[in-house]
Design a protein around this motif. Structure first.
Motif, PDB file in Angstrom:
ATOM      1  N   LYS A   2      -4.284  -5.342 -12.818  1.00 39.27           N
ATOM      2  CA  LYS A   2      -5.007  -5.699 -11.590  1.00 39.27           C
ATOM      3  C   LYS A   2      -4.847  -7.174 -11.236  1.00 39.27           C
ATOM      4  O   LYS A   2      -4.929  -7.526 -10.078  1.00 39.27           O
ATOM      5  CB  LYS A   2      -6.485  -5.360 -11.743  1.00 39.27           C
ATOM      6  CG  LYS A   2      -6.749  -3.898 -11.997  1.00 39.27           C
ATOM      7  CD  LYS A   2      -6.385  -3.074 -10.799  1.00 39.27           C
ATOM      8  CE  LYS A   2      -6.622  -1.601 -11.110  1.00 39.27           C
ATOM      9  NZ  LYS A   2      -6.094  -0.733 -10.126  1.00 39.27           N
ATOM     10  N   ALA A   3      -4.598  -8.020 -12.235  1.00 33.40           N
ATOM     11  CA  ALA A   3      -4.497  -9.447 -11.963  1.00 33.40           C
ATOM     12  C   ALA A   3      -3.033  -9.851 -11.839  1.00 33.40           C
ATOM     13  O   ALA A   3      -2.417 -10.327 -12.780  1.00 33.40           O
ATOM     14  CB  ALA A   3      -5.177 -10.232 -13.065  1.00 33.40           C
ATOM     15  N   THR A   4      -2.473  -9.608 -10.675  1.00 32.94           N
ATOM     16  CA  THR A   4      -1.093 -10.014 -10.440  1.00 32.94           C
ATOM     17  C   THR A   4      -1.075 -11.172  -9.460  1.00 32.94           C
ATOM     18  O   THR A   4      -1.941 -11.292  -8.598  1.00 32.94           O
ATOM     19  CB  THR A   4      -0.246  -8.859  -9.872  1.00 32.94           C
ATOM     20  OG1 THR A   4      -0.836  -8.413  -8.660  1.00 32.94           O
ATOM     21  CG2 THR A   4      -0.144  -7.722 -10.853  1.00 32.94           C
ATOM     22  N   GLY A   5      -0.078 -11.981  -9.614  1.00 29.60           N
ATOM     23  CA  GLY A   5       0.073 -13.099  -8.696  1.00 29.60           C
ATOM     24  C   GLY A   5       0.707 -12.644  -7.395  1.00 29.60           C
ATOM     25  O   GLY A   5       1.143 -11.504  -7.259  1.00 29.60           O
ATOM     26  N   THR A   6       0.745 -13.557  -6.469  1.00 26.17           N
ATOM     27  CA  THR A   6       1.309 -13.247  -5.152  1.00 26.17           C
ATOM     28  C   THR A   6       2.765 -12.827  -5.262  1.00 26.17           C
ATOM     29  O   THR A   6       3.185 -11.844  -4.635  1.00 26.17           O
ATOM     30  CB  THR A   6       1.179 -14.469  -4.234  1.00 26.17           C
ATOM     31  OG1 THR A   6      -0.188 -14.841  -4.149  1.00 26.17           O
ATOM     32  CG2 THR A   6       1.702 -14.160  -2.841  1.00 26.17           C
ATOM     33  N   HIS A   7       3.501 -13.542  -6.078  1.00 20.80           N
ATOM     34  CA  HIS A   7       4.930 -13.242  -6.219  1.00 20.80           C
ATOM     35  C   HIS A   7       5.136 -11.839  -6.792  1.00 20.80           C
ATOM     36  O   HIS A   7       5.965 -11.072  -6.285  1.00 20.80           O
ATOM     37  CB  HIS A   7       5.599 -14.286  -7.117  1.00 20.80           C
ATOM     38  CG  HIS A   7       7.056 -14.099  -7.275  1.00 20.80           C
ATOM     39  ND1 HIS A   7       7.956 -14.427  -6.293  1.00 20.80           N
ATOM     40  CD2 HIS A   7       7.778 -13.569  -8.291  1.00 20.80           C
ATOM     41  CE1 HIS A   7       9.178 -14.127  -6.707  1.00 20.80           C
ATOM     42  NE2 HIS A   7       9.099 -13.607  -7.917  1.00 20.80           N
ATOM     43  N   GLU A   8       4.360 -11.479  -7.817  1.00 22.46           N
ATOM     44  CA  GLU A   8       4.490 -10.153  -8.426  1.00 22.46           C
ATOM     45  C   GLU A   8       4.073  -9.063  -7.445  1.00 22.46           C
ATOM     46  O   GLU A   8       4.710  -7.997  -7.383  1.00 22.46           O
ATOM     47  CB  GLU A   8       3.648 -10.062  -9.707  1.00 22.46           C
ATOM     48  CG  GLU A   8       4.194 -10.866 -10.855  1.00 22.46           C
ATOM     49  CD  GLU A   8       3.817 -12.337 -10.778  1.00 22.46           C
ATOM     50  OE1 GLU A   8       2.961 -12.698  -9.941  1.00 22.46           O
ATOM     51  OE2 GLU A   8       4.395 -13.116 -11.531  1.00 22.46           O
ATOM     52  N   THR A   9       3.025  -9.319  -6.676  1.00 25.29           N
ATOM     53  CA  THR A   9       2.570  -8.340  -5.684  1.00 25.29           C
ATOM     54  C   THR A   9       3.650  -8.113  -4.627  1.00 25.29           C
ATOM     55  O   THR A   9       3.930  -6.974  -4.237  1.00 25.29           O
ATOM     56  CB  THR A   9       1.267  -8.819  -5.019  1.00 25.29           C
ATOM     57  OG1 THR A   9       0.275  -8.990  -6.035  1.00 25.29           O
ATOM     58  CG2 THR A   9       0.775  -7.819  -3.995  1.00 25.29           C
ATOM     59  N   LEU A  10       4.275  -9.189  -4.186  1.00 22.45           N
ATOM     60  CA  LEU A  10       5.346  -9.055  -3.190  1.00 22.45           C
ATOM     61  C   LEU A  10       6.531  -8.283  -3.758  1.00 22.45           C
ATOM     62  O   LEU A  10       7.148  -7.477  -3.062  1.00 22.45           O
ATOM     63  CB  LEU A  10       5.780 -10.430  -2.691  1.00 22.45           C
ATOM     64  CG  LEU A  10       4.782 -11.149  -1.802  1.00 22.45           C
ATOM     65  CD1 LEU A  10       5.264 -12.572  -1.502  1.00 22.45           C
ATOM     66  CD2 LEU A  10       4.545 -10.392  -0.516  1.00 22.45           C
ATOM     67  N   GLU A  11       6.839  -8.519  -5.023  1.00 16.78           N
ATOM     68  CA  GLU A  11       7.938  -7.776  -5.650  1.00 16.78           C
ATOM     69  C   GLU A  11       7.608  -6.290  -5.768  1.00 16.78           C
ATOM     70  O   GLU A  11       8.475  -5.444  -5.562  1.00 16.78           O
ATOM     71  CB  GLU A  11       8.262  -8.363  -7.022  1.00 16.78           C
ATOM     72  CG  GLU A  11       9.006  -9.673  -6.924  1.00 16.78           C
ATOM     73  CD  GLU A  11       9.449 -10.192  -8.279  1.00 16.78           C
ATOM     74  OE1 GLU A  11       8.925  -9.737  -9.309  1.00 16.78           O
ATOM     75  OE2 GLU A  11      10.325 -11.061  -8.292  1.00 16.78           O
ATOM     76  N   LEU A  12       6.348  -5.969  -6.073  1.00 12.38           N
ATOM     77  CA  LEU A  12       5.938  -4.568  -6.131  1.00 12.38           C
ATOM     78  C   LEU A  12       6.046  -3.912  -4.752  1.00 12.38           C
ATOM     79  O   LEU A  12       6.490  -2.766  -4.631  1.00 12.38           O
ATOM     80  CB  LEU A  12       4.522  -4.440  -6.682  1.00 12.38           C
ATOM     81  CG  LEU A  12       4.357  -4.702  -8.170  1.00 12.38           C
ATOM     82  CD1 LEU A  12       2.875  -4.738  -8.550  1.00 12.38           C
ATOM     83  CD2 LEU A  12       5.076  -3.644  -8.999  1.00 12.38           C
TER      84      LEU A  12
END
Length: 61
Positions: A2-12
């Motif tokens: 649940k605690a992902t950074g902006t960069h990881e969220t964009l990659e997902l």
């Protein structure tokens, strides 16, 4: 996860869009395929891709 950074969220999101495109392509290809074995392979791919999409959506929610 649940605690992902902006960069990881964009990659997902990017991966989710890619899998959606793969599913759309497989759906179109299945309608054009006449060989039963090829249709079966495409259906298996569609089932796996659908599961991958669900998994990615769960990671993003």
């Amino acid at each position: 996860m649940k605690a992902t950074g902006t960069h990881e969220t964009l990659e997902l999101h990017e991966l989710l869009m890619f899998k959606n495109t793969c599913l759309a392509k497989s759906t179109a290809m299945q309608q054009m395929a006449s060989d039963p074995q090829l249709k079966s392979l495409i259906q298996q791919d569609m089932q796996k891709t659908t599961q991958h999409i669900r998994d990615l959506q769960n990671l993003l929610s």
